[in-house]
Design a protein around this motif. Structure first.
Motif, mmCIF file in Angstrom:
data_model
loop_
_atom_site.group_PDB
_atom_site.id
_atom_site.type_symbol
_atom_site.label_atom_id
_atom_site.label_comp_id
_atom_site.label_asym_id
_atom_site.label_seq_id
_atom_site.Cartn_x
_atom_site.Cartn_y
_atom_site.Cartn_z
ATOM 1 N N PRO A 70 0.812 -1.230 0.000
ATOM 2 C CA PRO A 70 0.000 0.000 0.000
ATOM 3 C C PRO A 70 0.842 1.276 0.000
ATOM 4 O O PRO A 70 0.382 2.324 -0.434
ATOM 5 C CB PRO A 70 -0.807 -0.116 1.299
ATOM 6 N N TYR A 71 2.092 1.176 0.453
ATOM 7 C CA TYR A 71 2.959 2.369 0.455
ATOM 8 C C TYR A 71 3.251 2.863 -0.958
ATOM 9 O O TYR A 71 3.654 4.003 -1.153
ATOM 10 C CB TYR A 71 4.271 2.080 1.198
ATOM 11 N N TYR A 79 7.900 5.330 6.182
ATOM 12 C CA TYR A 79 6.590 4.692 6.258
ATOM 13 C C TYR A 79 6.385 4.141 7.662
ATOM 14 O O TYR A 79 7.077 3.220 8.085
ATOM 15 C CB TYR A 79 6.477 3.586 5.208
ATOM 16 N N ARG A 80 5.441 4.751 8.384
ATOM 17 C CA ARG A 80 5.189 4.322 9.771
ATOM 18 C C ARG A 80 4.015 3.354 9.807
ATOM 19 O O ARG A 80 2.978 3.602 9.195
ATOM 20 C CB ARG A 80 4.910 5.533 10.652
ATOM 21 N N VAL A 81 4.214 2.291 10.554
ATOM 22 C CA VAL A 81 3.165 1.262 10.659
ATOM 23 C C VAL A 81 2.830 1.042 12.132
ATOM 24 O O VAL A 81 3.690 1.225 12.999
ATOM 25 C CB VAL A 81 3.633 -0.069 10.015
ATOM 26 N N PRO A 82 1.577 0.679 12.421
ATOM 27 C CA PRO A 82 1.203 0.495 13.821
ATOM 28 C C PRO A 82 1.632 -0.874 14.356
ATOM 29 O O PRO A 82 1.556 -1.869 13.649
ATOM 30 C CB PRO A 82 -0.321 0.594 13.783
ATOM 31 N N CYS A 83 2.089 -0.910 15.591
ATOM 32 C CA CYS A 83 2.389 -2.179 16.251
ATOM 33 C C CYS A 83 1.071 -2.921 16.443
ATOM 34 O O CYS A 83 0.110 -2.346 16.949
ATOM 35 C CB CYS A 83 3.050 -1.910 17.600
ATOM 36 N N PRO A 84 0.983 -4.195 16.026
ATOM 37 C CA PRO A 84 -0.286 -4.924 16.185
ATOM 38 C C PRO A 84 -0.635 -5.144 17.660
ATOM 39 O O PRO A 84 -1.769 -5.481 17.990
ATOM 40 C CB PRO A 84 -0.027 -6.264 15.494
ATOM 41 N N LYS A 135 1.103 1.568 18.545
ATOM 42 C CA LYS A 135 1.937 2.752 18.316
ATOM 43 C C LYS A 135 2.581 2.714 16.914
ATOM 44 O O LYS A 135 3.078 1.674 16.482
ATOM 45 C CB LYS A 135 3.052 2.828 19.375
ATOM 46 N N TYR A 136 2.559 3.885 16.251
ATOM 47 C CA TYR A 136 3.135 3.982 14.908
ATOM 48 C C TYR A 136 4.655 4.139 14.954
ATOM 49 O O TYR A 136 5.178 4.881 15.785
ATOM 50 C CB TYR A 136 2.517 5.166 14.160
ATOM 51 N N GLN A 137 5.339 3.428 14.056
ATOM 52 C CA GLN A 137 6.793 3.508 13.994
ATOM 53 C C GLN A 137 7.290 3.039 12.626
ATOM 54 O O GLN A 137 6.658 2.225 11.982
ATOM 55 C CB GLN A 137 7.400 2.615 15.078
ATOM 56 N N PRO A 138 8.426 3.560 12.184
ATOM 57 C CA PRO A 138 9.017 3.035 10.944
ATOM 58 C C PRO A 138 9.730 1.729 11.269
ATOM 59 O O PRO A 138 10.142 1.512 12.413
ATOM 60 C CB PRO A 138 10.034 4.114 10.561
ATOM 61 N N LEU A 139 9.875 0.846 10.308
ATOM 62 C CA LEU A 139 10.640 -0.390 10.531
ATOM 63 C C LEU A 139 12.110 -0.076 10.283
ATOM 64 O O LEU A 139 12.503 0.266 9.159
ATOM 65 C CB LEU A 139 10.148 -1.501 9.603
ATOM 66 N N TYR A 140 12.886 -0.170 11.347
ATOM 67 C CA TYR A 140 14.287 0.226 11.263
ATOM 68 C C TYR A 140 15.103 -0.860 10.572
ATOM 69 O O TYR A 140 14.952 -2.048 10.857
ATOM 70 C CB TYR A 140 14.815 0.503 12.674
ATOM 71 N N ALA A 187 -2.414 -0.249 7.386
ATOM 72 C CA ALA A 187 -2.761 0.798 8.343
ATOM 73 C C ALA A 187 -1.655 1.861 8.407
ATOM 74 O O ALA A 187 -1.735 2.807 9.180
ATOM 75 C CB ALA A 187 -2.970 0.172 9.723
ATOM 76 N N GLY A 188 -0.626 1.682 7.586
ATOM 77 C CA GLY A 188 0.536 2.572 7.663
ATOM 78 C C GLY A 188 0.347 3.884 6.919
ATOM 79 O O GLY A 188 -0.617 4.078 6.183
ATOM 80 N N LYS A 189 1.272 4.813 7.130
ATOM 81 C CA LYS A 189 1.234 6.098 6.404
ATOM 82 C C LYS A 189 2.632 6.686 6.284
ATOM 83 O O LYS A 189 3.498 6.465 7.131
ATOM 84 C CB LYS A 189 0.303 7.080 7.119
ATOM 85 N N TRP A 190 2.814 7.418 5.207
ATOM 86 C CA TRP A 190 4.085 8.103 4.993
ATOM 87 C C TRP A 190 4.120 9.371 5.842
ATOM 88 O O TRP A 190 3.164 10.137 5.850
ATOM 89 C CB TRP A 190 4.248 8.495 3.528
ATOM 90 N N GLU A 191 5.206 9.581 6.541
ATOM 91 C CA GLU A 191 5.346 10.799 7.341
ATOM 92 C C GLU A 191 6.653 11.491 6.984
ATOM 93 O O GLU A 191 7.707 10.841 6.937
ATOM 94 C CB GLU A 191 5.399 10.445 8.839
ATOM 95 N N PRO A 192 6.579 12.813 6.753
ATOM 96 C CA PRO A 192 7.835 13.531 6.486
ATOM 97 C C PRO A 192 8.677 13.639 7.761
ATOM 98 O O PRO A 192 8.122 13.708 8.861
ATOM 99 C CB PRO A 192 7.374 14.907 6.019
ATOM 100 N N THR A 193 9.988 13.615 7.618
ATOM 101 C CA THR A 193 10.863 13.778 8.787
ATOM 102 C C THR A 193 11.743 15.025 8.648
ATOM 103 O O THR A 193 12.604 15.277 9.474
ATOM 104 C CB THR A 193 11.791 12.551 8.958
#
Ligand SMILES: [Zn+2]
Length: 668
Positions: free
Chosen positions: A36-37, A224-229, A233-238, A282-288
Motif C-alpha cells: 500500500p505504500y 513509512y510508519r506502521v502500527p504495532c499490532p 503505536k506507529y513507527q518506521p521499521l528500522y 494501516a501505515g502512512k508516509w510521514e515527512p521527517t
C-alpha cells in the motif's frame, strides 16, 4: 484520445485496469494491499496532485519499479503526454524495456493505442550499435526510453513525465560536471512548469557516488510508519537488526536461525511478519524533514517492507547475519536490503598501502624476473576547448600552476613488465600532452618521436634488451579508432586499438584467440576484425578485479617476491610526473556487484594497467596457439600439441631471457 476525464488516482486506476498475467509473483487484478505504500508514489504523479517531483531511495523488492510502470501506463492510456523513461545504464534500460515495459503494455490493455511498432521493437535486428533509444508513439503523446549515456545527445523534445530509474548505476562521468545527465534531462521538463511530473528512484551506491541520496536529503525524507499490532503505536521499521532495544531479532536453535521477529519500539513485544499486510495497510508516509520546495517529496524504504511472498524477515535477518563484519558484503546488504548508501571504507586499495609495494629499481629499467613487456595506453580528449591546442599553448598552460593539466588532451601510457606466476613490474609511466585527433601531430607525434629516440629498447642491469611485444591503445567510443590505425600505419606492427566493456559473456559457439587454452564462460577479451582492421574488446571489470586482488600481495623480505606481486619503480608516488600514480591506480571503487566506479577521481593509471595486462594475455595466448598449430602441421596429434601450455611457453621464455636464477624456486 479517451473521451472521459482521466481517473483522479493512479492507484485506483491501476487496481481496476491492470491484470497481472499468470507466472508473475501476484497474478490477477493488481492488489495494492500487498504494497500500500506504493499508492502515494503513484498518486503524486497524477495530474491533479500538486507534487511535481519525487525521489525514492529504495531497497530491492519494494514495488517501486512496479509503481513507475503504472505511472507510465496511466499517462499512456488516460492522459497521453510526452513521457521519457531513463535508466542509469544501457543494459538496465534494455532489461526494463523487455521485461517490464512490454508486459505492462499488455497487462494494461494499451497495446492497441500504440501507433507504429515497426521500427521500435526490441528485436535484435533493430538494435543500433551506439546509444540505444526506443520510442513508442500513441495518439497525443509518446514514450521514449533512453539511457543516461544517451541523455545529453538527445534531440530536445519537451517532456511532461520524466522517470529516472536506477540513477546510481549511471557511469560516474555522467554524474558530475557541466553535462551531468540529471540536469540535462530535468531541463527538458521546463516547458511544462508546474504541470511537470518527475520521479527519480534508485537503489543507492555509496555516499560519495550516489545521485539519489542527495536528492533524498533535499526532500522531506518520508518514512513509512506502521502500527504495532500489539500496542498500536506507529513507527518506521528500522533497517539494521540487533540495534538498541527495538528492531529485527532472531531465535537460534543449535546455531540455526529458526525465526525472525521485530521488537516494537514502544511495548518491546515481538511482531511477526505474518502481520505485515495488516500493518502496511494501516501505515502512512510521514515527512521527517522540511523539503527544499513544496512540490518536492522524498522517500526511503527498506526490504522489511517487501510484500508478503518475497523477502521475508527471516531472509532479511539471514542476509544481515552473513554480511555482518564483512565490509564487502555489508555494502550490498546496506544498499539492497537497507536501501541506504554505504559509507566507503576500504573497498579500494589504499594508495598509501600500495606505496609499500614500491621497489628499488629505477623507472625505465627492467628488473630481473621480467620475461616480456607490453604497453597499455589511455587516450584522453581533454576539454573540448583544448582539442586543437598547439605545442606552445601546452607549454604556457602547464607553466601556470593554477591550471589543471587533466584538462589537456593527452595519452597516458604504462610500459609493463610481465613475469611468470602473474608477477608484474611497472617499467615506466608516461604522459604525452597534445591533441589526439591526428596520428601525425600532437600527442601521437610525441610518442612517435619518443619511440624513434629510444628505439623502444629497455635494458636490464646486465645489458639484456627488451622491447614491447604488444601495444594497446584505448580508442574510446570508436571515434579515435581510425587515428590509432593511422598511427599503426606509421610502421608500428604490434599496436592495436582497444575498447573497454565491463563484462563480456561468450556468445554461442564464440571462439577467441587461444580458446583451446581457456574455456571460461566469461570472456576476458574479444578480437574483432572490421574490414582489415582488428579491434580488441576488453572485459575491464575482470582485469580490475585481477589487479585489485594482486595489489593485496604483500612485499616479502626476499629478492624474489610471491606470485601475483605487483612491483613498482622507486620514483612512483614521489613528487614529479609519477606523483599521482598510486592514487590513479586505486581510484576506482569496487562495488559488491563487482563493477567499478571511479567517481570524479582520475583513473588513467588503472586503465593503462588493464590494457597492458590484457595485452600480455593476448600475446601469451596467441603464441601458445601458434606453436600448437605448428606442432600439428609437423604431424603431432591435437592431443600431443595440447601438452604445450602457457606454462611451457613461460618456461622457455625464462631460459631465453636468462631468468633461470630468479625463477629457480618456481621451477622446482
Ligand atoms: Zn508495540
Amino acid at each position: 484520445m479517451p473521451s472521459e476525464p482521466p481517473s483522479p488516482s493512479i492507484s485506483d486506476f491501476v487496481e481496476s485496469n491492470r491484470l497481472m498475467p499468470p507466472g508473475t509473483p501476484f497474478p490477477g487484478l493488481v492488489d495494492l494491499s500487498l504494497t500500500p505504500y506504493a499508492r502515494e508514489w503513484m498518486d503524486n504523479m497524477a495530474p491533479y496532485s500538486g507534487i511535481q517531483h519525487q525521489a525514492i531511495l529504495k531497497a530491492a523488492q519494494v514495488a517501486a519499479t512496479f509503481a513507475i510502470e503504472n505511472i507510465i501506463g496511466y499517462w499512456m492510456k488516460e492522459l497521453p503526454a510526452a513521457i521519457m523513461y531513463m535508466s542509469g545504464s544501457r543494459e538496465l534500460l534494455e532489461e526494463w524495456g523487455t521485461k517490464r515495459l512490454e508486459p505492462m503494455i499488455d497487462s494494461m490493455g494499451i497495446r492497441d493505442l500504440i501507433i507504429s511498432q515497426a521500427e521500435q521493437t526490441f528485436s535484435k535486428s533493430s538494435r543500433r550499435t551506439g546509444d540505444k533509444m526506443y520510442s513508442k508513439q500513441f495518439i497525443g503523446g509518446f514514450l521514449k526510453l533512453v539511457s543516461a549515456q544517451a541523455a545529453a545527445s538527445q534531440r530536445s523534445d519537451s517532456i511532461r513525465v520524466l522517470i529516472r530509474d536506477e540513477t546510481d548505476s549511471a557511469p560516474a562521468e555522467l554524474k558530475t560536471g557541466e553535462g551531468d545527465y540529471m540536469t540535462v534531462s530535468a531541463a527538458r521538463t521546463k516547458f511544462f512548469g508546474e504541470r511537470k511530473k518527475i520521479t527519480d528512484l534508485s537503489t543507492p551506491t555509496t555516499y560519495d557516488q550516489s545521485v539519489i541520496f542527495p536528492l533524498y536529503e533535499n526532500g522531506d525524507r518520508r518514512e513509512y510508519r506502521v502500527p504495532c499490532p500489539l500496542c498500536g503505536k506507529y513507527q518506521p521499521l528500522y533497517w539494521l537488526p540487533e540495534e538498541g532495544n527495538f528492531g529485527l531479532r532472531a531465535d537460534t536453535t543449535a546455531g540455526m536461525i529458526i525465526s525472525a521477529y521485530y521488537l516494537c519500539d514502544y511495548c518491546h513485544d515481538a511482531i511477526f511478519d505474518t502481520k505485515k499486510r495488516d500493518m502496511f495497510n494501516a501505515g502512512k508516509w510521514e515527512p521527517t524533514a522540511e523539503s527544499e520546495s513544496k512540490p518536492f517529496r522524498s522517500y526511503q524504504i527498506n526490504s522489511l517492507y517487501s510484500p508478503p511472498g518475497t523477502v521475508s524477515w527471516l531472509n532479511y535477518y539471514n542476509e544481515w547475519k552473513v554480511s555482518k563484519g564483512k565490509p564487502e558484503k555489508m555494502r550490498g546488504f546496506t544498499n539492497l536490503y537497507g536501501g541506504w548508501p554505504f559509507r566507503e571504507q576500504g573497498f579500494r586499495p589504499k594508495a598509501e598501502k600500495i606505496l609499500e609495494l614500491r621497489g628499488t629499481y629505477k623507472a625505465g629499467t627492467v628488473p630481473s624476473g621480467v620475461l616480456f613487456l607490453t604497453i597499455g595506453a589511455d587516450v584522453q580528449s581533454g576539454k573540448v576547448k583544448h582539442s586543437e591546442i598547439t605545442e606552445s599553448e601546452i607549454k604556457e598552460f602547464l607553466a601556470d600552476p593554477k591550471n589543471n593539466p587533466d584538462e589537456l588532451p593527452r595519452i597516458e601510457m604504462e610500459i609493463l613488465g610481465v613475469g611468470a606466476g602473474y608477477r608484474t613490474w611497472s617499467i615506466d609511466y608516461k604522459v604525452f600532452y597534445g591533441r589526439v585527433d591526428n596520428a601525425y601531430s600532437g600527442a601521437w607525434e610525441k610518442i612517435y618521436k619518443w619511440a624513434e629516440d629510444t628505439n623502444m629498447e629497455f635494458y636490464r642491469a646486465d645489458g639484456f634488451m627488451f622491447y614491447p611485444k604488444l601495444m594497446f591503445f584505448d580508442s574510446g567510443d570508436g571515434n579515435l579508432r581510425s587515428v590509432v590505425y593511422q598511427f599503426t600505419g606509421r610502421g608500428w606492427s604490434a599496436c592495436y586499438p582497444i575498447k573497454g566493456q565491463g563484462e563480456m559473456k561468450r556468445q554461442k559457439n564464440e571462439k577467441v584467440i587461444g580458446d583451446e587454452i581457456s574455456e571460461l564462460d566469461a570472456l576476458q577479451f574479444r578480437h574483432n576484425t572490421i574490414g582489415d582492421q582488428v579491434l580488441y574488446t576488453i572485459a575491464t571489470n575482470y582485469y580490475k578485479r585481477h589487479i585489485y586482488n594482486n595489489l593485496n600481495t604483500k612485499r616479502i623480505n626476499a629478492r624474489v617476491q610471491n606470485p601475483g606481486f605487483c612491483d613498482f619503480p622507486r620514483e612512483y608516488g614521489k613528487a614529479g610526473p609519477y606523483e599521482n600514480y598510486f592514487k590513479m591506480l586505486t581510484a576506482e571503487e569496487q562495488l559488491l556487484n563487482q563493477t567499478f566506479h571511479a567517481g570524479s577521481r582520475r583513473n588513467e593509471a588503472l586503465d593503462c594497467r588493464v590494457y597492458s595486462l590484457c595485452a600480455s594475455d593476448v600475446w601469451l595466448r596467441s603464441n601458445v596457439a601458434q606453436l600448437r598449430r605448428e606442432y600439428v602441421s609437423k604431424g603431432a596429434t591435437k592431443k600431443e600439441a595440447e601438452k604445450f601450455t602457457t606454462a611451457t611457453f613461460l618456461a622457455a621464455l625464462i631460459v631465453q631471457t636468462k631468468n633461470q636464477e630468479y625463477y629457480k624456486n618456481d621451477l622446482n
